[in-house]
Scaffold this motif. Structure first.
Motif, mmCIF file in Angstrom:
data_model
loop_
_atom_site.group_PDB
_atom_site.id
_atom_site.type_symbol
_atom_site.label_atom_id
_atom_site.label_comp_id
_atom_site.label_asym_id
_atom_site.label_seq_id
_atom_site.Cartn_x
_atom_site.Cartn_y
_atom_site.Cartn_z
ATOM 1 N N ALA A 1 0.865 -1.182 0.000
ATOM 2 C CA ALA A 1 0.000 0.000 0.000
ATOM 3 C C ALA A 1 0.897 1.226 0.000
ATOM 4 C CB ALA A 1 -0.908 -0.009 1.228
ATOM 5 N N GLU A 2 0.484 2.178 -0.763
ATOM 6 C CA GLU A 2 1.222 3.423 -0.952
ATOM 7 C C GLU A 2 1.702 3.997 0.385
ATOM 8 O OE1 GLU A 2 2.086 4.777 -3.778
ATOM 9 O OE2 GLU A 2 2.997 6.543 -2.831
ATOM 10 N N ASP B 1 4.657 0.815 10.174
ATOM 11 C CA ASP B 1 3.293 1.279 10.394
ATOM 12 C C ASP B 1 2.378 0.122 10.791
ATOM 13 O OD1 ASP B 1 4.158 3.855 9.514
ATOM 14 O OD2 ASP B 1 4.031 3.115 7.446
ATOM 15 N N VAL B 2 2.599 -1.001 10.135
ATOM 16 C CA VAL B 2 1.824 -2.195 10.503
ATOM 17 C C VAL B 2 2.080 -2.523 11.970
ATOM 18 C CG1 VAL B 2 1.526 -4.671 10.101
ATOM 19 C CG2 VAL B 2 1.873 -3.106 8.145
ATOM 20 N N ALA B 3 3.349 -2.504 12.333
ATOM 21 C CA ALA B 3 3.725 -2.861 13.696
ATOM 22 C C ALA B 3 3.093 -1.896 14.702
ATOM 23 C CB ALA B 3 5.245 -2.854 13.837
ATOM 24 N N LYS B 4 3.195 -0.612 14.419
ATOM 25 C CA LYS B 4 2.664 0.363 15.377
ATOM 26 C C LYS B 4 1.143 0.237 15.495
ATOM 27 C CE LYS B 4 6.661 2.369 16.225
ATOM 28 N NZ LYS B 4 7.428 1.868 17.392
ATOM 29 N N ARG B 5 0.528 -0.158 14.400
ATOM 30 C CA ARG B 5 -0.921 -0.293 14.447
ATOM 31 C C ARG B 5 -1.334 -1.472 15.336
ATOM 32 N NH1 ARG B 5 -5.512 2.239 14.829
ATOM 33 N NH2 ARG B 5 -7.249 1.278 13.696
ATOM 34 N N ALA C 1 -4.170 -5.239 7.535
ATOM 35 C CA ALA C 1 -3.855 -5.359 6.107
ATOM 36 C C ALA C 1 -4.965 -4.702 5.288
ATOM 37 C CB ALA C 1 -3.680 -6.825 5.725
ATOM 38 N N GLU C 2 -6.161 -4.885 5.725
ATOM 39 C CA GLU C 2 -7.329 -4.258 5.094
ATOM 40 C C GLU C 2 -7.239 -2.733 5.220
ATOM 41 O OE1 GLU C 2 -9.826 -6.232 3.862
ATOM 42 O OE2 GLU C 2 -11.071 -4.504 3.238
ATOM 43 N N GLU C 3 -6.981 -2.295 6.417
ATOM 44 C CA GLU C 3 -6.856 -0.859 6.659
ATOM 45 C C GLU C 3 -5.755 -0.239 5.794
ATOM 46 O OE1 GLU C 3 -8.152 -0.541 11.405
ATOM 47 O OE2 GLU C 3 -6.037 -0.583 10.829
ATOM 48 N N ALA C 4 -4.693 -0.999 5.572
ATOM 49 C CA ALA C 4 -3.586 -0.470 4.771
ATOM 50 C C ALA C 4 -4.094 -0.041 3.395
ATOM 51 C CB ALA C 4 -2.493 -1.516 4.638
#
Ligand code: PLP
Ligand code: PLP
Lengths: 485, 452, 485, 452
Positions: free
Chosen positions: A389-390, A396-400, A445-448
């Protein structure tokens, strides 16, 4: 209940006092007479706080930490499994915590017996001829192990110069090699994630002191060629070091010694549940086969007719690596754990660690990029999101994950996997927890794709938002300064 | 008993999701001939059984709470207040990892920052790391860092330095082209009296010297003069590494004031009980100019994106996980929880408590020394100011004296014969704030009986 | 780190297991043979959870509590002072926690000695002839005390019928009187906040068994006429009970016995720092003068030539009020505390408790309505905001304290003060904390005028917002129900 | 040492703000002649001193971990896992008050709700409170509540009920017009054997009877038949109060299933170590119809204004702080932390652990009973099913037997001569999951030696 909390220095007030020490029951000694003037300090601007102030300060600080006791903590290669409370209870017994290392052996038979039997158990689990519990942590165990390799080569007449280390290795491996005077030679990983055998063959020569391998490696993969690798190394007189940080996967499954690995370190604070404490005290063990046995650090503990004694009589020993015998109170914890589990429990631990690892791998593979599509061991490494994702990075995945109530997994390690996301569940997590975590990762992953700003702004639910690490390193503020008078 | 939470239904569901029939199938990469060996371990124990067993082992030990003890020599029985255990055993501190993810580790990171601040204030240095394994490894790393900084290979140490530390230093130096010169810094007179021979240290310094490492107070308990030595060291372009007992720094001049370039120390005495010598707590502080050569973890203060104060591990470019073979050290896991214990205890003590603790050691050790010195056949022989440890010459080998003391329910001092055979009648006596006058009198009475 | 947390029942999964108990080492006994069928239960739908699940669940729950170790907890009449950690350490010694009450006296001399010396210390502090530590809490101590008063009157030939109790009294006082068969007669408070002496004179007669007074009273005021009151009561043969929940104010300042009060209960969990535990275990002491001494519950501990023994030989005793000797492990805590403080520390505790109380009173009086303008003791009661604000009630002020990081003070008690706000700081709070609290209360008073919705919507920073107590009481949901099969 | 944090500067500033010169001026309401007496207490101790002193006192006690113990009779040494202490000592639980402010007490309130649920499930009742002081006071309150509910004044109890509880009940009943009838529910045969005489209980019930209180298992360890009794009780319009050992409820039919109206019990065995008999944990559960007569604290589930689940103390209109002299009881502070410990332990045990624990008690007590019964001069005499306690007749007075056992390092069983002089050769032996076979064999060997 979550509070911002100033520094303890900022809570200080002149004349406030927490300490409680006895009044002297002996004649006074005038400081002026006992200590010359230039040896007496003027001031000591430490915090002045009441006992309650101190308790509150550190209670509030504690609540700004996440821990295994809050929830899932899937740092890879860290084996954040449950740290049983009974271990803390036994380590806290005065008969262990209040013994002095210089006490006569006759007065510490219980402690020596524990060290002896813990060593025996570790030898049984790993298959080695002997071990030392002197290392205070994993890296310290590595140092101990590589120094023994060096001692062996010195004894053979040549310390040699090179240490071969895979590109997937943990940073402590090359750092240890360097501390022991070896040049690190990197061997690349193959497409399967394990040592590239051709490359290895090309690197091995008589100037190679040894290899440092991690088994299973930091990609969570078992080196399927390990026996062959050891043979090849031994053929040129090199030794093979095993970084056993990932031993949890092998418990009961295989004894590293049986694979031909000459020396192994364990992190008791990973595999054997001594708590990490926010960064130690850990506890290491370094295990060796017969070749390296003479070089173990002194002292060891030996047994004779049911009596236990320190053994310093080891002429080829590398010497001492610690003031005493390592982190003994953590050895008590590890011993408690091993006696609790017994052989069957140890085997189950390894089996379920691997089961959990593979379950995560399979459930997440549609959303995250599986780097090596094969059975993993106790952990799995993804190369970030499957559908990129752009502007969204693994960080960012980790922090989320934090906003979903989980500790982030390890990120950007091993270095050879781009955007690496390294997840180690351990065997003490139940299926419900894994499923909740999987749901969260799928949602992320969806949110990304749909709402990437949620990832980029994460975390929003932690005590602080993302921190400015650049300024921290450029203009380091590493200590409180007393106000100038 | 194990801690695996899987019901068999869970297990089956998971195997199905993975697509294998049995968990054993997950281990097929392991060579079959060595796979799943029988582990020859004693059977598992339930929690009540394991507690009973460990209680039995613990009871096979005497301990420094059950017997008055005069053992020191690198490991000390100082008072640790109850709040320390109550706080460090909180799961939030106990079961968190190294604070790689700062947003979820502010508690540990702030405590590290406070720890660093305290170590700096105690030692008089600019910066400190958030701990090493123990004083021995901290000193070894400091000396080797001095070699890197100066690009020299000779380390000079007086033989009044803790010999175990020097042994560790030699082990650490093994892979490097570095030599340690142990300088005789004291002499033994015919009557067994110890004499300071400190000038020999300065004399050993030359243009090859990377650093001089000295201990304050020294292994035998007394304080050597360091101001002049520091000047000599620096005049030769070498570094001065001082290993200081932080308890003594409650009253002694901080090494930063007399020219130390690196200060190391053993912090367990302000953090944790003896525990057979581990866990311990290595202190490491230095001057700003050597910051980027300092090993170990460091916490730094910064701000979050909303401008709120926060802490992160910083200067990681020094460390193994970034710099790999070029790292300042291989240290990774350190002694964070011990550092936390230290931070709690020093907060509780404050400046007044630190001073009080040191003064109690001073008064009690001097009381004990005076009593022992007055005994027939015994003589105290410590040629310099001391805080809590002194040397007592005995009329017989220390091991015989100690055997007698043990019969009288006293753990006698350290047998210096372990360090040097000719000191086999010299006992290193340690007296802390936890030794009551009654304890000391009991020791003295038993020694008197021995003398008679 | 704050998480919502389901019920432990909702975390349950069939077959999961936390417990670890030994395998039987004796011959099996068939349950079917040992216990007849109708005595064997079918099912037991308790939660099934792993040890880690349990640890996490209760760790997360704990973080949904505020406590003294978070910050200021100024509940009035509750003496929320620092609970020293050393007390927990001593109470946890196996030599105390693992002793059985039926052990031979020769094997529990340390425990009996502790009970004896704690009793002695309490007698010294309060001035009484004797005391019992059997009560498990304050109200239990009241029951014990009033039963002794009754026993005295019965011995005189007439239990009498009435108990005079001020309108400011704590609810346990009339409830206790009722349990002992007495009718409560309320005596009003005067304009000064203490007993209305004329009204009292009018109520006293030969059918009055006694008075129950709280000293200092629940308004934080010392009954200046207490000596006279006791004299008046004694003149009609009545006895005077002292509710000593507020004893913290009197420590070292006065011995209640010296004022003529016949019987007193203490809350060791207030005055003597045993922790409240979210509502107990507490520990009570009931102290009596010579008149009531014969009626103390059995057993007591007596000393003879340095040996300690249970004393049951007390023919006029009211009997037993507890299975054994009360909450012994809290007695260990209280003893540790008293030995730590010594006489001087005890006196300082009282003095500073009163200093802190008056400091708050003076600093808050411009913003909050001081009900009785006089020197207070350890606590102060306001009749809400001084400048009333439309629709803002004391409850709103209290809830708003939460958002400032403090636990609310007691509200709506004592009943005689409208919109009561009752604040007890205790001596272990430092001036900085008091000043922060004062600043918060002044800010809240300001907000009440400027932004009253902030008060009405408070709290916004707690784990939950205001809760629906009405529905909770109307349609009580008091337990988890297993899903019907 | 005290815990007052005020510096003298703080003190002065505060006195100034108050407007008095000295703190003593704040005490002027106290009559001058009795103000500030000299307190004749020993001087304060520092923390190390007080720890040393308490250690000494603790060491003057033998304990059930240091010696195998067969004492029960109302206080039990069951296994409490390490997690209990680790969790209940967390300051958040330990140092919070009764949850009057629910927004800041959700942890305690939810744990109370879970506790109530567990007590209901174990006992088979509809509702439970969140604890009473102990079984004795819980039973006393239950019996007196039955008197209020039925407006009757006679309480019937078999003399197989724990006599201490009945004593407490009598003390509690003192102020009320209530009588307790102790019914002889067992007989002693010539050879000392005990016989069940249960029918006598039913026979004692009449139209004046408010309630019958029975204990399951009874004080002597065995289980009386209750189904029929319950019918008789109810037929007379009275209430059945059952005091049940919750450990036994791991296998025994819950009292709710055989007609109990109130179930009380002692919960310490699932929560806390013996502690010389305190703190304890009174359980109290009842039927929905008696909810508003139930004493004690209750937590209820509700929602906050955003619809989020939360918990509050509810039905407070029963309690003293609202209802005052009309309250159901004067109880205020209860045993919340012990209830939390119970909740943690029962969560850990689960249904399988509860059953396992009870089965271990069963097997071990039966093993011990068989061994003892086989000894010359000894005979086991328990006329009914039992779980962990049984009566052993001895060839000599129990105090003599116990003195012999103590010499052999065993804490013998409870001397029933304390209950009734004619039972002075009857020992109440308690065996739990913590007694190993080795312990039991040691007891039996010592008894055998005594017999010879
Ligand atoms: C693979 C590997 N090797 C070595 C180490 C170093 O262990 P320690 O941190 O205990 O020094 C770690 C842990 O961080 C690791 O994961
Ligand atoms: C004035 C007063 N009396 C009696 C009590 C009852 O004490 P306890 O809660 O310990 O039963 C309290 C405490 O709530 C109180 O404040």
């Amino acid at each position: 209940m979550q509070f911002d909390e100033p520094l303890i220095f900022e809570r200080s007030s002149p004349g406030r006092r927490g300490y409680s020490l006895p009044e002297s029951d002996v004649p006074d000694v005038a400081l002026e007479e006992a200590v010359p003037a230039h040896w007496r300090r003027d001031d000591l601007p430490l915090p002045e706080a009441s006992e309650l102030d101190v308790v509150r300060h550190f209670t509030r600080l504690s609540q700004r930490n996440y821990s295994i006791e809050h929830g899932f903590y899937p740092l890879g290669s860290c084996t954040m499994k449950y740290n049983p409370k009974v271990n803390d209870a036994t380590a806290g017994l005065p008969g262990f915590s209040f013994i002095h290392p210089h006490q006569p052996e006759s007065t510490i038979q219980g402690a020596l017996s524990l060290i002896y039997h813990l060593s025996q158990a570790i030898m049984k689990i790993t298959g080695y001829a002997n071990c030392s519990l002197q290392p205070a942590a994993g890296a310290h165990g590595e140092l101990c192990g590589v120094l023994m390799m060096r001692a062996h080569h010195v004894k053979q007449g040549n310390p040699r110069r090179k240490m071969i280390i895979p590109d997937s290795a943990h940073g402590t491996n090359p750092a240890t090699a360097a501390m022991c005077g070896y040049d690190s030679i990197e061997v690349p990983s193959s497409a399967r994630g394990t040592v590239d055998m051709d490359a290895l063959a090309g690197l091995l020569d008589e100037d190679v002191a040894g290899l440092m391998l991690t088994v299973p490696n930091t990609l969570g993969l078992f080196e399927q060629d390990i026996v062959e690798i050891c043979r090849m190394a031994h053929d040129v007189g090199a030794l093979v070091y095993c970084d056993g940080a990932n031993m949890n996967a092998l418990l009961g499954a295989v004894q590293p010694a049986a694979l031909g690995l000459d020396v192994l370190h364990l992190n008791l604070h990973k595999t054997f549940t001594t708590p990490h404490g926010g960064g130690g005290p850990g506890a290491g063990a370094t295990c060796v086969n017969e070749t390296l046995e003479p070089y173990l650090p002194v002292p060891l503990v030996r047994e004779e007719d049911g009596a236990y004694a320190w053994d310093y009589d080891r002429p080829d020993s590398i010497g001492r690596i610690h003031s005493f015998y390592g982190n003994f109170l953590n050895q008590v914890r590890a011993y408690t754990y091993i006696r609790t589990l017994g052989g069957e429990g140890i085997e189950r631990a390894g089996e379920y660690a691997v089961l959990n690892g593979n379950y995560l791998k399979e459930r997440l593979r549609d959303a995250y990029a599986l780097r090596y599509d094969r059975t993993c061991m106790h952990e799995v490494v993804f190369a970030g999101l499957k559908e990129k994702a752009e502007g969204v990075r693994t960080l960012d995945v980790a922090k989320r994950m934090i906003d979903y109530g989980f500790h982030p997994s390890t990120v950007y390690f091993p270095l050879i996997v781009p955007e690496a996301l390294m997840i180690e569940p351990t065997e003490t997590e139940n299926k419900d927890t894994l499923d909740e975590f999987i749901d969260a990762l799928l949602a992320i992953a969806e949110e990304a794709q749909t709402t990437p700003e949620k990832l980029k702004e994460a975390p929003v639910s932690a005590p602080v938002r993302r921190l400015d690490e650049t300024t921290a390193a450029r203009r380091p503020n590493l200590r409180w300064e007393p106000p100038s008078p | 008993m194990d801690y695996v939470p899987h019901s068999s239904a869970d297990r089956e569901a998971m195997l199905r999701a993975i697509g294998v029939a049995r968990a054993a199938d997950l281990f097929h990469d392991i060579p079959a001939d060595v796979r799943h060996p029988q582990l020859d371990l004693p059977p598992g124990l339930s929690e009540p059984e394991v507690i009973r067993h460990l209680n039995e082992l613990a009871q096979q030990n005497q301990n420094v709470q059950s017997l008055p003890s005069f053992l020191g020599a690198g490991c000390y029985n100082h008072f640790i207040p109850s709040i320390v255990n109550a706080l460090i055993l909180r799961g939030e501190f106990l079961t968190s990892y190294t604070p790689y993810q700062p947003e979820l580790s502010q508690g540990t990171l702030q405590a590290m920052y406070e720890f660093q601040s305290m170590v700096c204030l105690l030692t008089g240095m600019d910066v400190a790391n958030a701990s090493m394994y123990d004083e021995a490894t901290a000193t070894a790393e400091a000396a080797l860092t001095a070699c890197s900084v100066t690009k020299r290979a000779k380390i000079v140490a007086p033989d009044t330095f803790n010999p175990t530390t020097l042994d560790v230093l030699e082990t650490y130096a093994e892979g490097r082209e570095v030599t340690l010169e142990r300088v005789p810094a004291f002499t033994i007179a015919d009557d067994g009296a110890l004499r300071d021979n400190w000038d020999a240290v300065a004399a050993a310094i030359d243009g090859e010297t990377a650093c001089v490492v000295v201990q304050v107070p020294n292994f035998f308990g007394w304080v050597h003069e360091c101001q002049e030595l520091a000047e000599t060291v620096h005049a030769h372009g070498a570094l001065l590494v001082v290993s200081a007992d932080p308890v003594s720094l409650g009253i002694l001049t901080p090494p930063g004031e007399y020219g130390a370039d690196v200060v190391t120390g053993e912090g367990h005495g302000l953090a944790l009980p003896p525990g057979l010598g581990g866990p311990r707590l290595g202190l490491y502080a230095t001057r700003k100019k050597y910051l980027r050569q300092m090993p170990g973890r460091v916490s730094g203060m910064t701000k979050d994106i909303e401008g709120k104060r926060g802490f992160v591990m910083t200067l990681q470019a020094r460390e193994q996980h970034i710099r790999r073979e070029k790292a300042t050290s291989n240290i990774c896991t350190n002694e964070a929880l011990a550092a936390l214990a230290f931070t709690i205890n020093v907060s509780w003590l404050g400046p007044a408590g630190m001073r009080k603790k040191a003064e109690l050691c001073l008064a009690k050790s001097h009381y004990a020394a005076a009593q022992i010195d007055a005994l027939p056949g015994f003589a105290v022989s410590t040629p310099g100011p001391y805080i809590k440890e002194f040397v007592a010459r005995c009329p017989a080998p220390v091991d015989a004296v100690n055997a007698h003391l043990l019969e009288h329910g006293v753990l006698g001092g350290y047998d210096l014969g372990n360090v040097r055979p000719e000191l086999d009648r010299h006992m290193l006596v340690c007296v802390t704030e936890l030794n009551t006058r009654e304890d000391i009198d009991r020791l003295v009475a038993a020694l008197r009986e021995f003398a008679n």
